[in-house]
Motif scaffolding. Structure first.
Motif, PDB file in Angstrom:
ATOM      1  N   ASP A  70      46.340  67.456  38.089  1.00 23.83           N
ATOM      2  CA  ASP A  70      45.475  67.241  36.801  1.00 23.83           C
ATOM      3  C   ASP A  70      45.480  65.965  36.603  1.00 23.83           C
ATOM      4  O   ASP A  70      44.852  65.419  35.408  1.00 23.83           O
ATOM      5  CB  ASP A  70      45.685  68.071  35.575  1.00 23.83           C
ATOM      6  N   SER A  71      45.900  65.116  37.573  1.00 23.33           N
ATOM      7  CA  SER A  71      45.849  63.361  37.264  1.00 23.33           C
ATOM      8  C   SER A  71      45.923  62.723  38.329  1.00 23.33           C
ATOM      9  O   SER A  71      46.701  63.189  39.282  1.00 23.33           O
ATOM     10  CB  SER A  71      46.878  63.275  36.168  1.00 23.33           C
ATOM     11  N   SER A  72      45.286  61.615  38.518  1.00 21.03           N
ATOM     12  CA  SER A  72      45.467  60.726  39.752  1.00 21.03           C
ATOM     13  C   SER A  72      45.022  59.189  39.089  1.00 21.03           C
ATOM     14  O   SER A  72      44.001  58.696  38.997  1.00 21.03           O
ATOM     15  CB  SER A  72      44.507  61.108  40.613  1.00 21.03           C
ATOM     16  N   GLY A  73      46.066  58.484  38.613  1.00 19.23           N
ATOM     17  CA  GLY A  73      45.656  57.222  38.211  1.00 19.23           C
ATOM     18  C   GLY A  73      46.585  56.916  36.890  1.00 19.23           C
ATOM     19  O   GLY A  73      47.644  57.785  36.420  1.00 19.23           O
ATOM     20  N   LEU A  74      46.210  55.645  36.422  1.00 17.50           N
ATOM     21  CA  LEU A  74      47.003  55.208  35.234  1.00 17.50           C
ATOM     22  C   LEU A  74      46.525  55.779  33.684  1.00 17.50           C
ATOM     23  O   LEU A  74      47.319  55.627  32.918  1.00 17.50           O
ATOM     24  CB  LEU A  74      46.996  53.444  35.333  1.00 17.50           C
ATOM     25  N   SER A  75      45.591  56.570  33.900  1.00 18.57           N
ATOM     26  CA  SER A  75      44.981  56.909  32.550  1.00 18.57           C
ATOM     27  C   SER A  75      45.615  57.851  31.946  1.00 18.57           C
ATOM     28  O   SER A  75      46.050  57.811  30.797  1.00 18.57           O
ATOM     29  CB  SER A  75      43.692  57.809  32.810  1.00 18.57           C
ATOM     30  N   VAL A  76      46.900  58.509  32.728  1.00 18.84           N
ATOM     31  CA  VAL A  76      47.591  59.532  32.045  1.00 18.84           C
ATOM     32  C   VAL A  76      48.808  58.648  31.307  1.00 18.84           C
ATOM     33  O   VAL A  76      49.207  59.178  30.496  1.00 18.84           O
ATOM     34  CB  VAL A  76      48.254  60.521  33.213  1.00 18.84           C
ATOM     35  N   LEU A  77      49.236  57.645  31.888  1.00 22.10           N
ATOM     36  CA  LEU A  77      50.295  56.687  31.320  1.00 22.10           C
ATOM     37  C   LEU A  77      49.634  56.396  30.266  1.00 22.10           C
ATOM     38  O   LEU A  77      50.340  56.176  29.072  1.00 22.10           O
ATOM     39  CB  LEU A  77      50.742  55.670  32.384  1.00 22.10           C
TER      40      LEU A  77
ATOM     41  N   LEU B  54      42.069  51.491  36.706  1.00 19.19           N
ATOM     42  CA  LEU B  54      42.952  52.538  36.180  1.00 19.19           C
ATOM     43  C   LEU B  54      43.416  53.460  37.440  1.00 19.19           C
ATOM     44  O   LEU B  54      44.380  54.404  37.616  1.00 19.19           O
ATOM     45  CB  LEU B  54      42.468  53.337  35.199  1.00 19.19           C
ATOM     46  N   ASP B  55      42.642  53.478  38.629  1.00 17.98           N
ATOM     47  CA  ASP B  55      42.812  54.041  39.770  1.00 17.98           C
ATOM     48  C   ASP B  55      43.734  53.508  40.537  1.00 17.98           C
ATOM     49  O   ASP B  55      43.879  52.363  40.527  1.00 17.98           O
ATOM     50  CB  ASP B  55      41.569  54.608  40.549  1.00 17.98           C
TER      51      ASP B  55
ATOM     52  N   ASP C 284      44.388  54.423  44.196  1.00 18.12           N
ATOM     53  CA  ASP C 284      43.917  54.697  45.393  1.00 18.12           C
ATOM     54  C   ASP C 284      42.930  53.951  46.169  1.00 18.12           C
ATOM     55  O   ASP C 284      42.557  53.871  47.293  1.00 18.12           O
ATOM     56  CB  ASP C 284      43.180  56.372  45.598  1.00 18.12           C
ATOM     57  N   GLN C 285      42.166  53.044  45.235  1.00 15.85           N
ATOM     58  CA  GLN C 285      41.242  52.118  45.813  1.00 15.85           C
ATOM     59  C   GLN C 285      41.212  50.940  45.214  1.00 15.85           C
ATOM     60  O   GLN C 285      41.665  50.587  43.882  1.00 15.85           O
ATOM     61  CB  GLN C 285      39.982  52.820  45.552  1.00 15.85           C
ATOM     62  N   PRO C 286      41.053  49.658  45.758  1.00 12.56           N
ATOM     63  CA  PRO C 286      41.066  48.468  45.080  1.00 12.56           C
ATOM     64  C   PRO C 286      40.253  48.259  44.165  1.00 12.56           C
ATOM     65  O   PRO C 286      38.854  48.822  43.989  1.00 12.56           O
ATOM     66  CB  PRO C 286      40.668  47.260  46.230  1.00 12.56           C
ATOM     67  N   ALA C 287      40.424  47.746  42.987  1.00 11.66           N
ATOM     68  CA  ALA C 287      39.686  47.452  41.772  1.00 11.66           C
ATOM     69  C   ALA C 287      38.594  46.481  42.095  1.00 11.66           C
ATOM     70  O   ALA C 287      38.784  45.505  42.631  1.00 11.66           O
ATOM     71  CB  ALA C 287      40.373  47.098  40.515  1.00 11.66           C
ATOM     72  N   THR C 288      37.416  46.602  41.641  1.00  7.20           N
ATOM     73  CA  THR C 288      36.233  45.653  41.869  1.00  7.20           C
ATOM     74  C   THR C 288      35.938  44.791  40.518  1.00  7.20           C
ATOM     75  O   THR C 288      35.959  45.366  39.579  1.00  7.20           O
ATOM     76  CB  THR C 288      35.059  46.558  42.271  1.00  7.20           C
ATOM     77  N   ASP C 289      35.387  43.713  40.747  1.00  4.14           N
ATOM     78  CA  ASP C 289      35.198  42.775  39.576  1.00  4.14           C
ATOM     79  C   ASP C 289      33.862  43.343  38.926  1.00  4.14           C
ATOM     80  O   ASP C 289      32.846  43.220  39.600  1.00  4.14           O
ATOM     81  CB  ASP C 289      35.339  41.434  39.901  1.00  4.14           C
ATOM     82  N   PRO C 290      33.793  43.799  38.046  1.00  2.35           N
ATOM     83  CA  PRO C 290      32.319  44.307  37.358  1.00  2.35           C
ATOM     84  C   PRO C 290      31.352  43.179  37.232  1.00  2.35           C
ATOM     85  O   PRO C 290      30.238  43.379  37.124  1.00  2.35           O
ATOM     86  CB  PRO C 290      32.745  44.813  35.760  1.00  2.35           C
ATOM     87  N   ALA C 291      31.970  41.894  37.035  1.00  3.10           N
ATOM     88  CA  ALA C 291      31.001  40.717  36.953  1.00  3.10           C
ATOM     89  C   ALA C 291      30.215  40.535  38.282  1.00  3.10           C
ATOM     90  O   ALA C 291      29.105  39.943  38.258  1.00  3.10           O
ATOM     91  CB  ALA C 291      31.867  39.358  36.778  1.00  3.10           C
ATOM     92  N   THR C 292      30.804  41.269  39.370  1.00 10.42           N
ATOM     93  CA  THR C 292      29.840  40.892  40.614  1.00 10.42           C
ATOM     94  C   THR C 292      29.111  42.106  40.744  1.00 10.42           C
ATOM     95  O   THR C 292      28.426  42.256  42.111  1.00 10.42           O
ATOM     96  CB  THR C 292      30.888  40.932  41.704  1.00 10.42           C
ATOM     97  N   ALA C 293      29.056  43.257  39.967  1.00 14.40           N
ATOM     98  CA  ALA C 293      28.208  44.436  40.045  1.00 14.40           C
ATOM     99  C   ALA C 293      26.715  44.096  39.917  1.00 14.40           C
ATOM    100  O   ALA C 293      26.312  43.226  38.960  1.00 14.40           O
ATOM    101  CB  ALA C 293      28.658  45.278  39.167  1.00 14.40           C
TER     102      ALA C 293
END
Length: 213
Positions: free
Chosen positions: A61-68, A201-202, A204-213
């Protein structure tokens, strides 16, 4: 004295139990296999009943840093040692930034595991030498209230305000107010940027800079 283990692999829990009993010789070890059962064990232990929590980031029921982040919010005095199969420097840095007491890769030797747990027992921090840079975006995410984080989870799943209101049993206007506050706190202007930023917070995948979205 109670130590709580949260990992969904029985063999690895057995290894953790062995290491824990060498560091906390008289401790009661409580094994759980999900974030939900770990939280229940903490609540059963009471305010001062748990000495530490060893937490896997990947469970049913968890996969990432949200649970921390959520557990640190609800149990601020509890030392939480992350025990993870992920060894990315950015994940290690993020765990430290979000309040973990230690980050123990699952590839660690038994000696390193005991060393890390001994540090936690003494109130010290323990992290691998290879650690990434701190991320200001995580500071902003951690500043969200519990209600805002719940709504953030629905936004990440692609739900509209009306759908979120239905799921939570609140008005659409209340959801809109929370979403506006989330945008402001995270410094973003649309839902896509929120989702991309929250991906930090994940693990399993590299985080993306939201400024480039």
């Amino acid at each position: 004295m109670r130590i709580i283990l949260a990992d969904d692999h029985p063999l690895f829990r057995a290894a953790l139990r062995h290491a824990v009993t060498q560091v906390w010789e008289s401790a009661e070890v409580v094994e759980t296999n999900s974030a939900t059962t770990a939280r229940e064990a903490l609540e059963d232990a009471g305010a001062d009943g748990a000495e530490a929590l060893l937490l896997d980031l990947h469970m049913e029921d968890s996969s990432g840093l949200s649970v921390l982040m959520d557990l640190r919010q609800d149990f601020p005095a509890l030392p939480i040692a992350i025990v993870s199969g992920s060894e990315e420097p950015r994940v290690v840095a993020a765990a430290r930034q979000l309040g973990a007491a230690a980050f123990i890769p699952k590839s660690s030797s038994l000696e390193s595991l005991r060393e890390a747990l001994a540090a936690v027992k003494e109130g010290d921090l323990w992290f691998p030498a290879s650690e990434g840079q701190e991320d200001e975006d995580l500071v902003r995410i951690a500043s969200l209230t519990p209600a805002q984080r719940r709504i953030l989870g629905f936004v990440r799943r692609g739900l509209l305000n009306k759908q979120i209101a239905y799921e939570l049993g609140i008005s659409e206007a209340t959801v809109k107010a929370h979403v506006t506050a989330i945008f402001r706190k995270l410094g973003v202007g649309n839902r896509t940027q929120v989702v991309l930023l929250a991906a930090k917070l994940d693990v399993d995948q590299p985080a993306t800079d939201p400024a480039t979205a």
